[in-house]
Scaffold this active site. Structure first.
Site, PDB file in Angstrom:
ATOM      1  N   HIS A 216     -28.082  19.074  28.285  1.00 15.46           N
ATOM      2  CA  HIS A 216     -28.518  20.475  28.140  1.00 15.46           C
ATOM      3  C   HIS A 216     -29.948  20.689  28.656  1.00 15.46           C
ATOM      4  O   HIS A 216     -30.379  21.836  28.793  1.00 15.46           O
ATOM      5  CB  HIS A 216     -28.464  20.913  26.671  1.00 15.46           C
ATOM      6  CG  HIS A 216     -27.075  20.984  26.124  1.00 15.46           C
ATOM      7  ND1 HIS A 216     -26.075  21.708  26.718  1.00 15.46           N
ATOM      8  CD2 HIS A 216     -26.517  20.407  25.029  1.00 15.46           C
ATOM      9  CE1 HIS A 216     -24.945  21.579  26.015  1.00 15.46           C
ATOM     10  NE2 HIS A 216     -25.194  20.789  24.987  1.00 15.46           N
TER      11      HIS A 216
ATOM     12  N   ASP B 271     -18.275  15.639  27.728  1.00 15.37           N
ATOM     13  CA  ASP B 271     -18.793  16.181  26.462  1.00 15.37           C
ATOM     14  C   ASP B 271     -18.153  17.555  26.234  1.00 15.37           C
ATOM     15  O   ASP B 271     -17.840  18.265  27.187  1.00 15.37           O
ATOM     16  CB  ASP B 271     -20.321  16.314  26.567  1.00 15.37           C
ATOM     17  CG  ASP B 271     -20.978  16.700  25.253  1.00 15.37           C
ATOM     18  OD1 ASP B 271     -21.524  15.812  24.585  1.00 15.37           O
ATOM     19  OD2 ASP B 271     -20.946  17.903  24.899  1.00 15.37           O
TER      20      ASP B 271
ATOM     21  N   HIS C  12     -19.418  20.209  25.243  1.00 14.16           N
ATOM     22  CA  HIS C  12     -20.290  21.318  25.631  1.00 14.16           C
ATOM     23  C   HIS C  12     -20.560  21.266  27.135  1.00 14.16           C
ATOM     24  O   HIS C  12     -20.597  20.188  27.720  1.00 14.16           O
ATOM     25  CB  HIS C  12     -21.616  21.236  24.868  1.00 14.16           C
ATOM     26  CG  HIS C  12     -21.447  21.247  23.383  1.00 14.16           C
ATOM     27  ND1 HIS C  12     -21.438  20.084  22.632  1.00 14.16           N
ATOM     28  CD2 HIS C  12     -21.257  22.272  22.518  1.00 14.16           C
ATOM     29  CE1 HIS C  12     -21.259  20.410  21.354  1.00 14.16           C
ATOM     30  NE2 HIS C  12     -21.139  21.719  21.257  1.00 14.16           N
TER      31      HIS C  12
ATOM     32  N   ASP D 247     -17.803  14.528  21.438  1.00 11.34           N
ATOM     33  CA  ASP D 247     -17.661  15.620  20.482  1.00 11.34           C
ATOM     34  C   ASP D 247     -16.435  16.495  20.759  1.00 11.34           C
ATOM     35  O   ASP D 247     -16.225  17.488  20.060  1.00 11.34           O
ATOM     36  CB  ASP D 247     -18.942  16.476  20.410  1.00 11.34           C
ATOM     37  CG  ASP D 247     -19.577  16.720  21.759  1.00 11.34           C
ATOM     38  OD1 ASP D 247     -18.944  16.409  22.786  1.00 11.34           O
ATOM     39  OD2 ASP D 247     -20.709  17.229  21.793  1.00 11.34           O
TER      40      ASP D 247
HETATM   41 ZN   LIG Z   1     -21.870  18.121  23.145  1.00 11.05          ZN
END
Ligand SMILES: [Zn+2]
Length: 224
Positions: A41, A78, A80, A161
């Site tokens: 991120h 991931d 996200h 995740d």
């Molecule tokens: Zn994540």
């Protein structure tokens, strides 16, 4: 953040760059970096979403500069979207960034229409989707794109995740799905880049699910 975060963040970046050196010089076949904080991120000028430095993006830039690689691929499973990695390479056709991620979800980016210079591939997953949809989407979109790109080095933003037990998201993967994607990526790396893979930990917030998933991922990378 804590008083130890700065040291941990520098060590995380250092670990992935060290893995680049070891894999590119043949001292390791592949590598998994068990690091935190995660990185995907973090944008070039912005820490975000638990991420201080973008470990994988920095390692990709390091590999390009030090080993003169023309094509580096980053696959990010991931749950996200890796907005930071996408931002780092948005208009750089010599880096392929392919991400699967729950959508809508944090951080809000990762639409299929975000394609950069044709080097960005975003594959959204809907809340509740299982390994069946995950495997179908990789088989239909990301793996063919990876084969077409023919990377000289493959980096993995390995977040766990998307596991069904993870408290931060709603994708229903199990350990076997992580074994499958690891095997598929290894197969591609074997075809195009002498099996050179560097995988770096991103998210994963149920510690039991994370431990079991990482163990499967690492064992697979080790050929066990
Ligand atoms: Zn994540």
């Amino acid at each position: 953040m804590s008083s130890g975060s700065e040291k941990a963040a520098f060590r995380a970046v250092g670990a992935v760059c060290d893995a680049v050196d070891k894999v590119m010089t043949g001292r390791a076949d592949n590598a998994f970096c068990a690091i935190r904080p995660p990185g995907h991120h973090a944008e070039p000028g912005l820490a975000m979403g638990f991420c201080l430095f973008n470990n994988v993006a920095i390692a990709a830039s390091y590999a390009r500069r030090h080993y003169h690689l023309e094509r580096i691929a980053i696959v990010d499973f991931d749950v996200h979207h890796g907005n930071g990695t996408q931002a780092a390479f948005y208009n750089q056709p010599n880096v392929l960034y392919a991400s699967s991620h729950q959508m809508p979800h944090y951080p809000g980016t990762g639409y299929p229409t975000e394609t950069g210079a044709g080097n960005i591939i975003n594959v959204p997953l809907a809340a509740g989707e299982t390994g069946i949809a995950f495997r179908q989407k990789y088989s239909a979109i990301i793996l063919p794109a990876l084969r077409k790109f023919k990377p000289e080095l493959l980096l993995i933003s390995a977040g766990f995740d998307a596991h069904k037990d993870d408290p931060l998201a709603s994708i229903m993967l199990v350990e076997e799905d992580f074994r499958w994607i690891t095997q598929e990526l290894m197969c591609c790396a074997e075809s195009y880049c002498e099996s050179r893979i560097i995988s770096a930990l991103e998210g994963g917030y149920n510690l039991d699910a994370l431990a079991a998933s990482v163990a499967v991922h690492v064992k697979t990378l080790m050929g066990l």
